[in-house]
Design an enzyme around this catalytic site. Structure first.
Site, PDB file in Angstrom:
ATOM      1  N   LYS A   1      50.425  -8.266 -14.831  1.00  0.00           N
ATOM      2  CA  LYS A   1      50.323  -7.020 -14.049  1.00  0.00           C
ATOM      3  C   LYS A   1      51.326  -5.985 -14.578  1.00  0.00           C
ATOM      4  CE  LYS A   1      47.051  -8.219 -11.314  1.00  0.00           C
ATOM      5  NZ  LYS A   1      45.722  -7.699 -11.639  1.00  0.00           N
TER       6      LYS A   1
ATOM      7  N   TYR B   1      51.294 -14.616 -14.326  1.00  0.00           N
ATOM      8  CA  TYR B   1      50.369 -13.702 -13.630  1.00  0.00           C
ATOM      9  C   TYR B   1      51.054 -12.352 -13.383  1.00  0.00           C
ATOM     10  CZ  TYR B   1      48.053 -11.396  -9.722  1.00  0.00           C
ATOM     11  OH  TYR B   1      47.470 -10.448  -8.914  1.00  0.00           O
TER      12      TYR B   1
ATOM     13  N   SER C   1      49.847  -5.146  -8.276  1.00  0.00           N
ATOM     14  CA  SER C   1      50.194  -6.031  -7.163  1.00  0.00           C
ATOM     15  C   SER C   1      51.634  -5.822  -6.739  1.00  0.00           C
ATOM     16  CB  SER C   1      50.020  -7.473  -7.651  1.00  0.00           C
ATOM     17  OG  SER C   1      50.635  -8.366  -6.762  1.00  0.00           O
TER      18      SER C   1
HETATM   19  P1  NAD Z   1      38.738 -12.267  -7.319  1.00  0.00           P
HETATM   20  O1  NAD Z   1      39.025 -13.440  -8.202  1.00  0.00           O
HETATM   21  O2  NAD Z   1      37.946 -12.488  -6.096  1.00  0.00           O
HETATM   22  O3  NAD Z   1      38.014 -11.114  -8.180  1.00  0.00           O
HETATM   23  C1  NAD Z   1      38.231 -10.953  -9.555  1.00  0.00           C
HETATM   24  C2  NAD Z   1      36.860 -10.921 -10.212  1.00  0.00           C
HETATM   25  O4  NAD Z   1      37.016 -10.716 -11.622  1.00  0.00           O
HETATM   26  C3  NAD Z   1      36.089 -12.232 -10.034  1.00  0.00           C
HETATM   27  O5  NAD Z   1      34.808 -11.934  -9.532  1.00  0.00           O
HETATM   28  C4  NAD Z   1      36.019 -12.817 -11.436  1.00  0.00           C
HETATM   29  O6  NAD Z   1      34.820 -13.563 -11.649  1.00  0.00           O
HETATM   30  C5  NAD Z   1      36.100 -11.571 -12.295  1.00  0.00           C
HETATM   31  N1  NAD Z   1      36.649 -11.776 -13.638  1.00  0.00           N
HETATM   32  C6  NAD Z   1      37.786 -12.420 -13.985  1.00  0.00           C
HETATM   33  N2  NAD Z   1      37.951 -12.361 -15.313  1.00  0.00           N
HETATM   34  C7  NAD Z   1      36.918 -11.658 -15.825  1.00  0.00           C
HETATM   35  C8  NAD Z   1      36.528 -11.272 -17.126  1.00  0.00           C
HETATM   36  N3  NAD Z   1      37.235 -11.604 -18.200  1.00  0.00           N
HETATM   37  N4  NAD Z   1      35.397 -10.544 -17.287  1.00  0.00           N
HETATM   38  C9  NAD Z   1      34.638 -10.212 -16.206  1.00  0.00           C
HETATM   39  N5  NAD Z   1      34.948 -10.565 -14.953  1.00  0.00           N
HETATM   40  C10 NAD Z   1      36.077 -11.282 -14.773  1.00  0.00           C
HETATM   41  O7  NAD Z   1      40.126 -11.573  -6.972  1.00  0.00           O
HETATM   42  P2  NAD Z   1      40.464 -10.408  -5.955  1.00  0.00           P
HETATM   43  O8  NAD Z   1      41.309 -10.974  -4.895  1.00  0.00           O
HETATM   44  O9  NAD Z   1      39.262  -9.656  -5.612  1.00  0.00           O
HETATM   45  O10 NAD Z   1      41.421  -9.540  -6.886  1.00  0.00           O
HETATM   46  C11 NAD Z   1      40.959  -8.436  -7.641  1.00  0.00           C
HETATM   47  C12 NAD Z   1      42.106  -7.889  -8.465  1.00  0.00           C
HETATM   48  O11 NAD Z   1      43.170  -7.532  -7.598  1.00  0.00           O
HETATM   49  C13 NAD Z   1      42.695  -8.876  -9.465  1.00  0.00           C
HETATM   50  O12 NAD Z   1      43.044  -8.181 -10.631  1.00  0.00           O
HETATM   51  C14 NAD Z   1      43.931  -9.385  -8.765  1.00  0.00           C
HETATM   52  O13 NAD Z   1      44.920  -9.811  -9.668  1.00  0.00           O
HETATM   53  C15 NAD Z   1      44.365  -8.145  -7.994  1.00  0.00           C
HETATM   54  N6  NAD Z   1      45.195  -8.450  -6.818  1.00  0.00           N
HETATM   55  C16 NAD Z   1      44.719  -9.309  -5.869  1.00  0.00           C
HETATM   56  C17 NAD Z   1      45.516  -9.614  -4.751  1.00  0.00           C
HETATM   57  C18 NAD Z   1      45.048 -10.579  -3.694  1.00  0.00           C
HETATM   58  O14 NAD Z   1      45.882 -11.056  -2.934  1.00  0.00           O
HETATM   59  N7  NAD Z   1      43.753 -10.883  -3.596  1.00  0.00           N
HETATM   60  C19 NAD Z   1      46.786  -9.036  -4.639  1.00  0.00           C
HETATM   61  C20 NAD Z   1      47.218  -8.153  -5.608  1.00  0.00           C
HETATM   62  C21 NAD Z   1      46.416  -7.860  -6.707  1.00  0.00           C
HETATM   63  N1  UFG Z   2      52.268 -19.641   2.944  1.00  0.00           N
HETATM   64  C1  UFG Z   2      52.408 -20.793   3.685  1.00  0.00           C
HETATM   65  N2  UFG Z   2      51.486 -21.773   3.509  1.00  0.00           N
HETATM   66  C2  UFG Z   2      50.443 -21.674   2.640  1.00  0.00           C
HETATM   67  C3  UFG Z   2      50.316 -20.488   1.900  1.00  0.00           C
HETATM   68  C4  UFG Z   2      51.252 -19.486   2.069  1.00  0.00           C
HETATM   69  O1  UFG Z   2      53.343 -20.925   4.473  1.00  0.00           O
HETATM   70  O2  UFG Z   2      49.650 -22.621   2.525  1.00  0.00           O
HETATM   71  C5  UFG Z   2      53.235 -18.543   3.158  1.00  0.00           C
HETATM   72  C6  UFG Z   2      53.997 -18.142   1.909  1.00  0.00           C
HETATM   73  O3  UFG Z   2      55.157 -18.921   1.757  1.00  0.00           O
HETATM   74  C7  UFG Z   2      54.289 -16.662   2.175  1.00  0.00           C
HETATM   75  C8  UFG Z   2      53.083 -16.211   2.997  1.00  0.00           C
HETATM   76  O4  UFG Z   2      52.504 -17.388   3.532  1.00  0.00           O
HETATM   77  O5  UFG Z   2      55.429 -16.532   2.995  1.00  0.00           O
HETATM   78  C9  UFG Z   2      52.035 -15.483   2.162  1.00  0.00           C
HETATM   79  O6  UFG Z   2      51.669 -16.290   1.053  1.00  0.00           O
HETATM   80  P1  UFG Z   2      50.417 -15.956   0.141  1.00  0.00           P
HETATM   81  O7  UFG Z   2      50.321 -17.016  -0.898  1.00  0.00           O
HETATM   82  O8  UFG Z   2      49.221 -15.705   0.980  1.00  0.00           O
HETATM   83  O9  UFG Z   2      50.804 -14.542  -0.498  1.00  0.00           O
HETATM   84  P2  UFG Z   2      52.027 -14.131  -1.452  1.00  0.00           P
HETATM   85  O10 UFG Z   2      52.688 -12.971  -0.793  1.00  0.00           O
HETATM   86  O11 UFG Z   2      52.859 -15.281  -1.808  1.00  0.00           O
HETATM   87  O12 UFG Z   2      51.255 -13.672  -2.767  1.00  0.00           O
HETATM   88  C10 UFG Z   2      50.029 -12.951  -2.731  1.00  0.00           C
HETATM   89  C11 UFG Z   2      49.256 -13.202  -4.020  1.00  0.00           C
HETATM   90  C12 UFG Z   2      49.995 -12.615  -5.179  1.00  0.00           C
HETATM   91  C13 UFG Z   2      50.225 -11.167  -4.925  1.00  0.00           C
HETATM   92  C14 UFG Z   2      50.979 -10.972  -3.634  1.00  0.00           C
HETATM   93  C15 UFG Z   2      51.160  -9.509  -3.316  1.00  0.00           C
HETATM   94  O13 UFG Z   2      49.091 -14.599  -4.236  1.00  0.00           O
HETATM   95  O14 UFG Z   2      49.215 -12.736  -6.339  1.00  0.00           O
HETATM   96  O15 UFG Z   2      50.261 -11.588  -2.563  1.00  0.00           O
HETATM   97  O16 UFG Z   2      49.954  -8.867  -3.347  1.00  0.00           O
HETATM   98  F1  UFG Z   2      50.935 -10.650  -5.933  1.00  0.00           F
END
Ligand code: NAD
Ligand code: UFG
Length: 350
Positions: free
Chosen positions: A160, A156, A132
């Site tokens: 990572k 979290y 991330s």
């Molecule tokens: P998500 O929660 O939709 O998907 C994660 C999936 O993993 C879920 O379906 C959950 O049920 C499953 N899971 C969790 N723990 C598990 C376990 N122990 N065994 C089996 N399954 C398990 O999240 P996402 O947004 O699709 O994110 C996927 C990956 O990408 C995550 O590792 C997350 O940290 C990473 N990531 C997400 C974002 C974002 O903004 N969505 C940003 C950066 C990184």
């Molecule tokens: N924000 C608001 N109101 C809300 C939610 C968010 O103003 O209700 C703002 C935040 O302050 C930020 C922007 O919208 O400026 C984006 O916020 P997000 O929570 O959507 O995303 P972040 O960049 O804070 O973090 C997300 C994931 C992290 C990940 C990161 C980079 O939550 O886990 O993106 O991938 F690491």
């Protein structure tokens, strides 16, 4: 004779990014085995992916399984030869990780170690990992390149960073491993069919799912966290990327794993463009025709001011570049929202 299709194990493949990636893998002709404990997802996503995959659906298998269940993983690896693993499974809510750090370390770290142990035992040594942009912390400058110093502001983020380090250490211990660590920026949007998308449990933490819930009447207003940043309009700036572009980044990474020169490599997956909170709201209002009421509040603790990616390395080495802009991201988010206002459930079952 045609080469046999490569077989990929996808952990967390029922989730938001996983489900979109699984669909792209199937469409590219991969055999895909998904394991997910469904803690933060629904099996309906897998059914929908299978429907969208059409003729490729026979290449999809799903097992409800926790990656920490070593015995179950061993049985799976004993019965199927995997060419590579894409590892999405993990918990991802920043705020929750602050309150429940052990839950995050247990799930994300122990889960990954268990997976790597079983992969090693079965000689499957190719992994794509979901890292991330959070590992860049509050970057001193933008765009963020892969060489920037790394930090973590919460449990979290630390999971990572630790998993990235574990992968680097594994590679240093045995050059037969190949790792691609993908640092995602902010994935939003949904598949253009509106059949799969993000379905957060409870009140969403992230901007786009929250805006969506305001638009469908599930939340009264969006809180804008901070209007005094040194940005174009005072609100936070992020690099939003269409989830289908992100999914395609994984097929590019899989191809790269076959490059004999690859060891343990890191790539940013973003668009290279920064968009403010107010710009996203305006774009979503345009796409949906809905008014999003705003409540301007203070900064959210731990939030960075401006984060966006340098995309040069991914473009050069993965031959991948995001295609969609904010307009398409909002269009597809809204299409998913109107077709599924309660995600994979109904108002009654939620
Ligand atoms: P998500 O929660 O939709 O998907 C994660 C999936 O993993 C879920 O379906 C959950 O049920 C499953 N899971 C969790 N723990 C598990 C376990 N122990 N065994 C089996 N399954 C398990 O999240 P996402 O947004 O699709 O994110 C996927 C990956 O990408 C995550 O590792 C997350 O940290 C990473 N990531 C997400 C974002 C974002 O903004 N969505 C940003 C950066 C990184
Ligand atoms: N924000 C608001 N109101 C809300 C939610 C968010 O103003 O209700 C703002 C935040 O302050 C930020 C922007 O919208 O400026 C984006 O916020 P997000 O929570 O959507 O995303 P972040 O960049 O804070 O973090 C997300 C994931 C992290 C990940 C990161 C980079 O939550 O886990 O993106 O991938 F690491």
């Amino acid at each position: 004779m045609a080469a046999a299709a490569l077989c990929v194990l996808v952990t967390g493949g029922a989730g938001y990014i996983g489900s979109h990636t699984v669909l792209q893998l199937l469409l590219h002709g991969y055999k895909t085995v998904v394991i997910d404990n469904l803690d933060n997802s629904s099996e309906v996503a897998i059914t929908r992916v299978s429907q969208l995959a059409g003729d490729h659906a026979h290449n999809l298998a799903f097992h409800k399984m926790d990656i920490r269940d070593k015995h179950a993983l061993e049985q799976l690896f004993a019965s199927t030869k995997f060419d590579a693993v894409i590892h999405f499974a993990g918990l991802k809510a920043v705020g929750e990780s602050v309150h429940k750090p052990l839950m995050y370390y247990n799930n994300n770290i122990i889960g990954t170690i268990t997976l790597l142990e079983v992969m090693a035992a079965y000689e499957c040594k190719k992994l794509v990992f979901s890292s991330s942009a959070t590992v860049y912390g509050w970057p001193k400058e933008v765009p963020c390149t892969e060489e920037f110093p790394l930090s973590a502001a919460n449990p979290y983020g630390r999971t990572k960073l630790m998993i990235e380090d574990i992968c680097r250490d594994m590679y240093a211990s045995d050059f037969n491993w190949k790792f691609i660590l993908l640092r995602y920026f902010n994935p939003i949007g949904a598949h253009p069919s509106g059949q799969i998308g993000e379905d957060p449990r409870g009140i969403p933490n992230n901007l786009m799912p929250f805006i969506q819930q305001v638009a469908v009447g599930r939340q009264p207003a969006l809180q804008v966290f901070g209007t005094d940043y040194s940005t174009k309009d005072g609100t936070g700036v992020r690099d939003y990327i269409h989830v289908v572009d992100l999914a395609e980044g994984h097929t590019a990474a899989l191809k790269k794993l076959s490059d004999p020169k690859i060891g343990c490599e890191v790539y940013n997956l973003g668009t290279g463009k920064g968009t403010s909170v107010l710009e996203i709201v305006t774009a979503f209002e345009k796409a949906s025709g809905k008014n999003i009421p705003l409540v301007k509040t203070g900064r959210r603790p731990g939030d960075a001011e401006i984060v966006y990616a340098s995309t040069a390395k991914a473009e050069r080495e993965l031959n991948w570049k995001a295609k969609y802009g904010i307009e398409e991201m909002c269009r597809d988010q809204w299409n998913w929202a109107i077709k599924n206002p309660y995600g994979y459930q109904t108002k009654e079952t939620r």
